[in-house]
Design a protein around this motif. Structure first.
Motif, PDB file in Angstrom:
ATOM      1  N   THR A 111       7.048   3.605  92.040  1.00  0.00           N
ATOM      2  CA  THR A 111       6.225   3.327  93.213  1.00  0.00           C
ATOM      3  C   THR A 111       5.296   4.518  93.405  1.00  0.00           C
ATOM      4  O   THR A 111       5.758   5.662  93.489  1.00  0.00           O
ATOM      5  N   LEU A 112       3.993   4.241  93.455  1.00  0.00           N
ATOM      6  CA  LEU A 112       2.993   5.302  93.478  1.00  0.00           C
ATOM      7  C   LEU A 112       2.036   5.093  94.644  1.00  0.00           C
ATOM      8  O   LEU A 112       1.566   3.973  94.876  1.00  0.00           O
ATOM      9  N   ARG A 113       1.723   6.167  95.346  1.00  0.00           N
ATOM     10  CA  ARG A 113       0.696   6.119  96.384  1.00  0.00           C
ATOM     11  C   ARG A 113      -0.630   6.513  95.734  1.00  0.00           C
ATOM     12  O   ARG A 113      -0.992   7.681  95.695  1.00  0.00           O
ATOM     13  N   THR A 114      -1.329   5.508  95.252  1.00  0.00           N
ATOM     14  CA  THR A 114      -2.526   5.738  94.437  1.00  0.00           C
ATOM     15  C   THR A 114      -3.781   5.953  95.260  1.00  0.00           C
ATOM     16  O   THR A 114      -4.742   6.556  94.781  1.00  0.00           O
ATOM     17  N   GLY A 115      -3.833   5.437  96.510  1.00  0.00           N
ATOM     18  CA  GLY A 115      -5.021   5.569  97.327  1.00  0.00           C
ATOM     19  C   GLY A 115      -4.948   4.637  98.519  1.00  0.00           C
ATOM     20  O   GLY A 115      -4.091   3.749  98.580  1.00  0.00           O
ATOM     21  N   PRO A 116      -5.870   4.786  99.479  1.00  0.00           N
ATOM     22  CA  PRO A 116      -5.816   3.965 100.695  1.00  0.00           C
ATOM     23  C   PRO A 116      -6.260   2.521 100.453  1.00  0.00           C
ATOM     24  O   PRO A 116      -7.270   2.269  99.809  1.00  0.00           O
ATOM     25  N   GLY A 134     -10.072   1.604 100.879  1.00  0.00           N
ATOM     26  CA  GLY A 134     -10.176   2.671 101.865  1.00  0.00           C
ATOM     27  C   GLY A 134     -11.128   3.784 101.501  1.00  0.00           C
ATOM     28  O   GLY A 134     -11.754   4.386 102.387  1.00  0.00           O
ATOM     29  N   ASP A 135     -11.256   4.102 100.206  1.00  0.00           N
ATOM     30  CA  ASP A 135     -12.159   5.185  99.805  1.00  0.00           C
ATOM     31  C   ASP A 135     -13.007   4.849  98.581  1.00  0.00           C
ATOM     32  O   ASP A 135     -13.793   5.683  98.129  1.00  0.00           O
ATOM     33  N   GLY A 136     -12.857   3.635  98.039  1.00  0.00           N
ATOM     34  CA  GLY A 136     -13.669   3.240  96.896  1.00  0.00           C
ATOM     35  C   GLY A 136     -13.228   3.817  95.575  1.00  0.00           C
ATOM     36  O   GLY A 136     -13.945   3.703  94.570  1.00  0.00           O
ATOM     37  N   THR A 137     -12.040   4.433  95.520  1.00  0.00           N
ATOM     38  CA  THR A 137     -11.552   4.932  94.238  1.00  0.00           C
ATOM     39  C   THR A 137     -10.892   3.807  93.446  1.00  0.00           C
ATOM     40  O   THR A 137     -10.466   2.794  93.999  1.00  0.00           O
ATOM     41  N   LEU A 138     -10.811   4.024  92.157  1.00  0.00           N
ATOM     42  CA  LEU A 138     -10.254   3.050  91.234  1.00  0.00           C
ATOM     43  C   LEU A 138      -9.208   3.748  90.385  1.00  0.00           C
ATOM     44  O   LEU A 138      -9.472   4.818  89.824  1.00  0.00           O
ATOM     45  N   ALA A 139      -7.999   3.174  90.304  1.00  0.00           N
ATOM     46  CA  ALA A 139      -6.939   3.723  89.463  1.00  0.00           C
ATOM     47  C   ALA A 139      -6.832   2.897  88.192  1.00  0.00           C
ATOM     48  O   ALA A 139      -6.745   1.668  88.252  1.00  0.00           O
ATOM     49  N   LEU A 140      -6.840   3.548  87.034  1.00  0.00           N
ATOM     50  CA  LEU A 140      -6.713   2.891  85.736  1.00  0.00           C
ATOM     51  C   LEU A 140      -5.397   3.292  85.089  1.00  0.00           C
ATOM     52  O   LEU A 140      -5.124   4.484  84.893  1.00  0.00           O
ATOM     53  N   PHE A 141      -4.579   2.289  84.745  1.00  0.00           N
ATOM     54  CA  PHE A 141      -3.288   2.516  84.095  1.00  0.00           C
ATOM     55  C   PHE A 141      -3.332   2.009  82.654  1.00  0.00           C
ATOM     56  O   PHE A 141      -3.885   0.930  82.390  1.00  0.00           O
ATOM     57  N   ASP A 142      -2.728   2.766  81.748  1.00  0.00           N
ATOM     58  CA  ASP A 142      -2.593   2.349  80.355  1.00  0.00           C
ATOM     59  C   ASP A 142      -1.332   1.495  80.233  1.00  0.00           C
ATOM     60  O   ASP A 142      -0.209   2.011  80.283  1.00  0.00           O
ATOM     61  N   LEU A 143      -1.503   0.176  80.084  1.00  0.00           N
ATOM     62  CA  LEU A 143      -0.364  -0.739  80.040  1.00  0.00           C
ATOM     63  C   LEU A 143       0.473  -0.560  78.779  1.00  0.00           C
ATOM     64  O   LEU A 143       1.631  -0.980  78.737  1.00  0.00           O
ATOM     65  N   ILE A 155     -11.274   6.853  89.077  1.00  0.00           N
ATOM     66  CA  ILE A 155     -12.731   6.773  89.119  1.00  0.00           C
ATOM     67  C   ILE A 155     -13.141   6.764  90.580  1.00  0.00           C
ATOM     68  O   ILE A 155     -12.612   5.978  91.374  1.00  0.00           O
ATOM     69  N   ALA A 156     -14.096   7.611  90.949  1.00  0.00           N
ATOM     70  CA  ALA A 156     -14.593   7.663  92.324  1.00  0.00           C
ATOM     71  C   ALA A 156     -15.964   6.997  92.382  1.00  0.00           C
ATOM     72  O   ALA A 156     -16.895   7.425  91.692  1.00  0.00           O
ATOM     73  N   THR A 157     -16.085   5.957  93.210  1.00  0.00           N
ATOM     74  CA  THR A 157     -17.384   5.291  93.378  1.00  0.00           C
ATOM     75  C   THR A 157     -18.193   5.914  94.503  1.00  0.00           C
ATOM     76  O   THR A 157     -19.385   5.645  94.637  1.00  0.00           O
TER      77      THR A 157
END
Length: 383
Positions: A111-116, A134-143, A155-157
């Protein structure tokens, strides 16, 4: 004497079967179902016949998404700013010509708190993208590293928005409901290109080959890879469309070769090369819809509680079932090979539909308010 020959033949057959292993009896599809409660921060993992195999308290009520490979399900906890990776309990061992399936207890792998406000997600065979409103960030995970490493790249937009994301090769396409624009980023987070086309109230995305589609208030925006660049073009809503009808959710399957979106009290079909939308009316508003794993049919749950099978080539309804209570909000729909599960939060049930026999096969009493569904489904050999 004849009896002895028969007995000998039976013993010989048994011996051959044992010598060859148990593959003939243990090979096939193995399934479990994740069920998220609509009010409580609770996720259950159940067997196909409704037996509870695991119960987990999560940070907040969750939306569930199956991940490629069938071993994991993603739970998105928007209110808590977190995501959870649920392991369904199917351990796979590769033996070259087949994979062994070992059944274990399900558990929450991370369980990860990745962003709002994580909300919309997109997954292909090797990458999972989670957008944070909440902040326009994007989390990318390698499956490919699930179970070994759950650390995402970010990634920050640069702005908060209700975002939609699609992956085209190594490119990351990000659209915003408030901005009404699509931007192209690299996997490392560098903004490459803002597309000039507008997409008012952008919502919903899907990918077919080298083309991504985003739902807009006035149509669908198609973004296509051209060489090293990208080109966008708008496909307008059909003339005479009902007031308020728009595409806000999109699905696609490579075998069907068509984008399908909700459109008022119907479905909109769009082939990338046609440049126009064709609308199929339905008896009630579509709440959930998706393609079967092989893309041979589209399955739709409408607000009146009916479950429909749609031929995506002929673009017509070929079967309908009374499945759930009439609903105002979209419940969970999980599609597997030959089976569908539908949440009925009014009755506290999960409805299992046999897609081959085209009938309601079971109504599983879950209790509470089952809303989110996702299927763990793997293929292999069980010894």
């Amino acid at each position: 004497m004849r009896g002895r020959k028969v007995a000998f033949a039976a013993v010989l057959a048994l011996g051959l079967a044992l010598a060859q292993g148990e593959h003939a009896h243990g090979e096939g599809l193995f399934r479990r179902l994740a069920v998220a409660d609509g009010k409580e921060p609770l996720v259950r993992v159940m067997s196909e016949d409704g037996k509870e195999l695991g119960r987990f308290t999560v940070p907040s009520p969750a939306r569930l998404y199956p991940l490629p490979g069938g071993q994991y399900v993603l739970a998105v906890h928007r209110d808590a700013g977190a995501v959870s990776f649920l392991f369904g309990g199917f351990r796979l061992e590769d033996h070259g010509d087949h994979r062994d399936v070992k059944e274990e207890n399900p558990y929450v792998a991370a369980t990860l708190r990745t962003g709002p406000k994580p909300t919309h997600i997109f997954a292909n065979e090797d990458t999972l993208a989670v957008f944070h409103d909440g902040d326009g960030t994007l989390a990318l995970f390698d499956l490919r590293r699930l179970g070994l490493d759950f650390t995402p790249g970010l990634i920050a937009t640069g702005r908060a928005d209700h975002g939609a994301v699609a992956l085209l090769g190594e490119a990351v396409l990000v659209g915003g409901l408030e901005s009404g624009r699509v931007e192209v980023y690299t996997r490392e987070g560098r903004r490459v290109l803002p597309l000039p086309q507008t997409c008012p109230r952008l919502h919903g995305e899907a990918v077919l080959g080298e083309v991504a589609a985003f739902g807009c208030l006035d149509g669908v925006l198609l973004v296509e890879r051209r060489g090293q660049g990208f080109m966008g073009r708008k496909v307008a809503n059909p003339p005479g469309s009902p007031e308020g009808a728009r595409v806000g959710t999109l699905v696609a399957h490579p075998r069907a070769g068509v984008f399908v979106g909700n459109f008022g009290q119907g479905l909109a079909f769009l082939k990338p090369g046609e440049g126009r939308m064709e609308v199929l009316p339905l008896p009630a508003r579509p709440l959930r819809f998706g393609f079967g794993p092989e893309g041979e049919a589209l399955y739709v749950l409408t607000a009146d509680g009916q479950f429909h099978k749609v031929d995506p080539v002929a673009r017509r309804v070929v079967g309908s079932l009374e499945a759930t209570s009439p609903l105002d909000t979209a419940p969970g729909l999980a599609l597997g090979h030959g089976v569908a599960y539908l949440a009925d939060p009014v009755r506290g049930e999960v409805v299992r539909v046999d897609l081959e026999e085209w009938k309601v096969a079971a109504r599983l009493k879950v209790g509470g308010m089952p809303l989110g569904l996702a299927l763990f489904e793997v293929e292999g050999v069980k010894h």
